[in-house]
Scaffold this active site. Structure first.
Site, PDB file in Angstrom:
ATOM      1  N   ASP A 304       1.037  -1.121  -0.215  1.00 28.44           N
ATOM      2  CA  ASP A 304       0.019  -0.157   0.039  1.00 28.44           C
ATOM      3  C   ASP A 304       0.761   1.186   0.009  1.00 28.44           C
ATOM      4  OD1 ASP A 304      -2.274   1.823   0.094  1.00 28.44           O
ATOM      5  OD2 ASP A 304      -3.185   0.908   1.528  1.00 28.44           O
TER       6      ASP A 304
HETATM    7  C1  NOJ Z   1      -4.002   3.887  -0.069  1.00 28.63           C
HETATM    8  C2  NOJ Z   1      -5.180   2.974   0.102  1.00 28.63           C
HETATM    9  O1  NOJ Z   1      -5.036   2.342   1.250  1.00 28.63           O
HETATM   10  C3  NOJ Z   1      -5.155   1.963  -1.129  1.00 28.63           C
HETATM   11  O2  NOJ Z   1      -6.634   1.546  -1.001  1.00 28.63           O
HETATM   12  C4  NOJ Z   1      -5.087   2.691  -2.288  1.00 28.63           C
HETATM   13  O3  NOJ Z   1      -5.343   1.964  -3.361  1.00 28.63           O
HETATM   14  C5  NOJ Z   1      -3.826   3.566  -2.608  1.00 28.63           C
HETATM   15  N1  NOJ Z   1      -3.671   4.425  -1.460  1.00 28.63           N
HETATM   16  C6  NOJ Z   1      -3.527   3.983  -3.945  1.00 28.63           C
HETATM   17  O4  NOJ Z   1      -4.307   5.187  -3.836  1.00 28.63           O
END
Ligand code: NOJ
Length: 768
Positions: A304
Site C-alpha cells: 500500500d
Molecule cells: C492508499 C489506500 O489504502 C489504497 O487502498 C489505495 O489503493 C492506495 N492508497 C493508492 O491510491
C-alpha cells in the site's frame, strides 16, 4: 449424533475429514481452458527470456512504482525528487505508474518507458477505479446491498471499460476487507460484514473488471486488497492495530480473498495495519506462506502507499534499509511510493540479505501480468483518443450505473404505505442540503470523476411533474472548503434555515428529507466516533417532524448510522447511500414506485455506537439468554437492548413476501438440499432476496449462532409462489479450525430461512 467440544485427535477417530485449504472454494474456480494453458506457458517462456536479459538494477526497477509526478504534456522536471523520479523512468527503473490518466498522458509516459529505456518494458498503469472512473456507480457498500451479482459484475465491467478507454490497465479494487465496525470510514469501500456475501461479491467484481480476456481493450487487471485484516482496526480507527485470532482470520477475513483469487485476480495489495504484532507489509506468513504457497497465487503483490516505510513507524524496521529487506523477503513484490526498493535492494542483494532468486520471483510475477495484459504486443492499446471520446461517459455506462443504483436502495421502514409517493396532486416539501447536492452522491474514492456531476435528488424528483415540489436546505453547508476538508461541510452549526424548512413542511402533504453524511465523511482516514446524523441534521429532523410528521427520510451515507430516534418517529425511511452519478434518478424512481426496492443491508445498523462492533454472526457466549426478568448476570448491556436497529439482510419492498414449507433433504453425507416456498403476498410485482443461514450446533471450535450460506434473488408477481432450493455441500458445512485446516464435523446442524438474518423458519439435520 451431537458432538461436544473435543480435540483434534478425536476428530480423526470419528471419521472427520480434513480438506485442503487450497481447494476450499473450488466451486467458484475459474475453469482454465486448454488454450489459455498454452498461452500461459508461452508467457512463461517470454518472461524467463526477458528476465535473463535484465540487470539486477533493471529487475529492481520493475518492482518500483511511482505516482504521476509532473504534467506529462508540459516541461520535464529538472529539480529535486521529481527530477530523480524522471531520471529513474528514463533508465528503466520504474515498473508502474499510478494516477496518470487520459490517453494523451498515458501515451506520453508509456513512450518514455518503451522507447527510451534499454529493454523497452512497458509500464503497468494503475488507478483507484473503485466504483467507476468518470461515471460512477454506487459506493461498493451500497452496491453490495443489491445482493445482485449480475448487476455488481456489470458495474465493475463498465468501470473497467471506461477506465481502460482512458489509458488505465490496472485498478486497485475490489477492496474485500470484511468489517464489523461502522466507525471505520472505509466500510463504504467494501461489501460489509459477511464473509459469504463478501466472497460472492469479490468474485463478481474481479470477473467484472478482468472479464475472461485480459488482453481485451475493455478489461483491466484487478487487485484484491488489503491483505489482510485492515477492516478489523481496533476501535474502528483507520490504520489502527489489528489483533485477532486464527478462527476469525481464516473464517471471516480470508474467504473473500480466496474468492478473488479463484476468480483469477491478478494482483493483491497488502495493508497498512499490523496484525498480531507484524505489519502486513512485512508478513511472510500472509504473503508467502498463505497467499503464494498455500493458495498458489502467481500474480504479484503491491504494497500500500508508503507502507514499506511505515514499517519504521510500526517499530518493526529501524530504518528504510531494514524495511526494504523485510518487505522484499516477506513477498511484497512492488513498492508503492516508499522509494525504498529502488534505493536499497541492490545493496541488500550484494550483502546477501535478500536473495536474487526472490527478486527474480517478484519480477517474474510483475512481467507475467504485463504480458497477460498484452502490453508487450501493444503498449499503446489503452491510448486511443477517438475510442476514449466514444466510451467515457457513454449512454451504455450511464444506463448500467443507473441500473445498479436502483438495485442498491434499501427500504428500511414504510408505515401505512406512505411510499410510493402519489404521482399527482401532492404538495411535496423536499428538505436537506444533501437533496440539492451534485457532488456528495459521488461518494468517496471517485478521483477520476468531476465534482458536480451527479444527478441530485432535487433534479431526479423534478422529472415527475404531477406534484408541486418546493425545496429548502434547512441547514446550509459551509462553502469554499477544499475537497479533503469537505467533511466539515455538513457540520455547520448554522440553524438559520430551519424556519424556512419548517414553513415548507407545514404547507406540504408529504415531506421528503434527505439527510446523512457528505460523500467525504466516509472513506480512508474518515473514522467517526459518533454514528448519528452529523451536524444539526438531527435537530432539523425533529423540528420539521413537529410541523409535519408525514416524513419520508432518505438517507445518504457511507456507513451504517445509529438513527434510533428516526426509526421510532419517522414513518418511512429509505437507505440511499451514495449512489453515484445517477443517484437522483434512482432515488426518484424508487420514491415514485417506478422501481420497487429490493435491497438488503450488507451491514448491521446499530441502535447506538456503544453496540459497535455489532454483527449478526456472533458467537453464543456462555450466557446468551435472559435467565429471568431483572437478572443481571448475562451477556448484555444494562442500558440498551442487544438487538440491532436494523438487522443484516433486512430490507422491505412495496409488496410483501411469506416463507413456508421449509424442508431438508439429505441427499448424501455432504449434500443437503433445503427447499422453501416463497410467495408474493402483496399487490405489486417485487423482488426478494431469500436467505439461508446455517448453524453448526456444536463444534470443536465454537461456531456462530448463524451464518449466511446461500441466497437467491427472486422476482414474483402478486400471489405467485416459487419453491427455492439451496444446496449445502462440504464447502458450506465446514469451517477452518485453529490449525487453519478446513474441516467438516459430524453432528447436528440448524438451518434458518427468511428475508433477513432474523430468519425464523428453521429445520434441523444431522451429519454422521
Ligand atoms: C492508499 C489506500 O489504502 C489504497 O487502498 C489505495 O489503493 C492506495 N492508497 C493508492 O491510491
Amino acid at each position: 449424533m451431537k458432538i461436544n467440544v473435543f480435540n483434534i485427535v478425536t476428530f480423526f477417530s470419528i471419521g472427520l475429514f480434513i480438506l485442503s485449504c487450497k481447494n476450499n472454494h473450488d466451486n467458484d474456480l475459474a475453469i482454465i481452458e486448454e488454450s489459455s494453458v498454452n498461452s500461459a506457458s508461452e508467457i512463461e517462456s517470454k518472461v524467463n527470456k526477458l528476465l535473463s536479459e535484465m540487470t539486477l538494477e533493471e529487475k529492481i526497477g520493475q518492482m518500483n512504482q511511482y505516482t504521476g509526478f509532473w504534467d506529462v504534456t508540459g516541461p520535464t522536471p529538472t529539480e529535486g525528487n521529481q527530477a530523480l523520479k524522471y531520471e529513474h523512468l528514463k533508465k528503466g527503473l520504474v515498473g508502474s505508474m499510478i494516477n496518470v490518466t487520459g490517453t494523451e498522458n498515458v501515451r506520453a509516459i508509456q513512450k518514455i518507458a518503451v522507447e527510451e529505456t534499454r529493454l523497452g518494458i512497458p509500464l503497468i498503469i494503475g488507478f483507484d477505479v473503485v466504483h467507476g472512473f468518470k461515471t460512477l456507480s454506487p459506493i461498493p457498500l451500497a452496491e453490495s446491498a443489491s445482493w445482485d451479482m449480475e448487476a455488481i459484475e456489470l458495474s465493475a465491467k463498465v468501470a473497467a471499460k471506461e477506465a481502460a478507454a482512458s489509458g488505465i490497465n490496472w485498478t486497485f479494487a475490489p477492496m474485500v476487507d470484511i468489517s464489523r465496525d461502522a466507525r471505520w470510514g472505509r466500510v463504504m469501500e467494501g461489501a460489509g460484514e459477511d464473509p459469504y456475501l463478501g466472497s460472492k461479491i469479490a468474485y463478481a467484481r474481479v470477473k467484472g473488471f478482468q472479464g475472461d480476456d485480459l488482453t481485451s481493450k475493455e478489461t483491466i487487471a484487478a487487485c484484491a486488497k488489503h491483505f489482510a485484516a485492515y477492516g478489523f482496526a481496533e476501535s474502528g480507527k483507520d490504520y489502527n492495530t489489528v489483533d485477532i485470532g486464527t478462527s476469525t482470520l481464516y473464517n471471516v477475513i480470508f474467504p473473500p480473498f480466496i474468492a478473488a483469487k479463484n476468480a483469477g485476480v491478478r494482483t493483491f495489495m497488502n495493508s497498512f495495519n499490523e496484525i498480531n504484532g507484524v505489519p502486513a507489509t512485512g508478513s511472510a506468513f500472509l504473503q508467502r506462506d498463505i497467499l503464494k504457497n498455500q493458495w498458489d497465487f502467481d500474480g504479484f503483490v503491491v504494497s500500500d502507499w508508503g507502507s514499506i516505510t511505515e514499517m519504521i513507524a510500526h517499530r518493526q524496521a529501524k530504518d528504510g534499509t531494514q524495511a526494504a529487506e523485510i518487505a522484499a523477503n516477506a513477498g511484497s513484490d512492488m513498492d508503492m511510493e516508499s522509494h525504498l526498493y529502488v534505493a536499497e535492494l541492490a545493496n541488500l542483494v550484494q550483502e546477501g540479505k535478500v536473495k536474487e532468486s526472490l527478486i527474480d520471483d517478484a519480477v517474474r510475477r510483475i512481467l507475467r501480468v504485463k504480458f497477460e495484459l498484452g502490453l508487450f504486443e501493444d503498449p499503446y492499446k489503452y491510448c486511443d483518443e477517438a475510442y476514449e471520446k466514444d466510451v467515457v461517459g457513454s449512454k451504455e455506462i450511464h444506463d448500467a450505473v443507473l441500473d445498479v443504483a436502483k438495485k442498491s436502495i434499501v427500504l428500511l421502514k414504510n408505515e401505512n404505505g406512505l411510499l410510493p409517493l402519489k404521482k399527482e396532486g401532492q404538495k411535496i416539501a423536499l428538505i436537506g442540503a444533501l437533496a440539492n447536492d451534485k457532488t456528495s452522491p459521488l461518494g468517496n474514492w471517485r478521483i477520476g470523476a468531476d465534482d458536480e456531476t451527479a444527478v441530485s435528488v432535487l433534479e431526479g424528483m423534478q422529472n415527475y411533474q404531477g406534484n408541486t415540489l418546493f425545496f429548502e436546505k434547512g441547514a446550509d453547508f459551509v462553502t469554499g472548503q477544499t475537497v479533503f476538508a469537505r467533511e466539515l461541510d455538513i457540520n455547520t452549526t448554522d440553524k438559520s434555515g430551519f424556519n424556512k424548512a419548517i414553513a415548507a413542511a407545514t404547507k406540504a402533504d408529504i415531506v421528503v428529507m434527505v439527510l446523512g453524511e457528505h460523500g467525504y465523511q466516509s472513506g480512508e482516514g474518515r473514522s467517526r466516533s459518533e454514528l448519528g446524523l452529523p451536524g444539526v441534521q438531527q435537530e432539523l429532523l425533529e423540528a420539521v417532524y413537529k410541523a409535519n410528521p408525514n416524513i419520508v427520510l432518505v438517507l445518504n451515507n457511507g456507513r451504517p448510522l445509529a438513527i434510533t430516534w428516526a426509526d421510532e418517529h419517522i414513518p418511512a425511511i429509505v437507505e440511499a447511500w451514495q449512489l453515484g452519478t445517477q443517484s437522483g434518478n434512482a432515488i426518484a424512481q424508487v420514491l415514485y414506485g417506478d422501481y420497487n426496492p429490493s435491497g438488503k443491508l450488507p451491514m448491521t445498523f446499530p441502535r447506538s455506537v456503544g453496540q459497535v462492533p455489532i454483527y449478526y454472526n456472533t458467537k453464543s457466549t456462555g450466557r446468551p439468554n435472559i435467565p429471568s426478568p431483572g437478572e443481571v448476570f448475562w451477556s448484555h448491556y444494562t442500558d440498551i437492548s442487544n438487538a440491532p436497529l436494523y438487522a443484516f439482510g433486512h430490507g422491505l419492498s412495496y409488496t410483501t413476501f411469506s416463507y413456508s414449507n421449509l424442508k431438508v433433504n439429505k441427499v448424501s453425507q455432504d449434500k443437503i438440499e433445503v427447499s422453501v416456498s416463497l410467495t408474493n403476498t402483496g399487490t405489486v410485482k417485487g423482488k426478494e432476496v431469500a436467505q439461508l443461514y446455517l448453524r453448526d450446533d456444536y463444534a470443536s471450535v465454537t461456531r456462530p449462532v448463524k451464518e449466511l450460506k446461500g441466497f437467491e434473488l427472486v422476482e414474483l408477481n402478486p400471489n405467485e409462489s416459487k419453491t427455492i432450493t439451496f444446496l449445502l455441500t462440504e464447502k458450506e458445512l465446514g469451517f477452518y479450525n485453529n490449525q487453519g485446516e478446513f474441516v467438516v464435523e459430524p453432528g447436528d446442524f440448524t438451518v434458518f430461512v427468511g428475508g433477513s438474518s432474523l430468519a425464523e423458519l428453521e429445520a434441523k439435520f444431522e451429519l454422521e
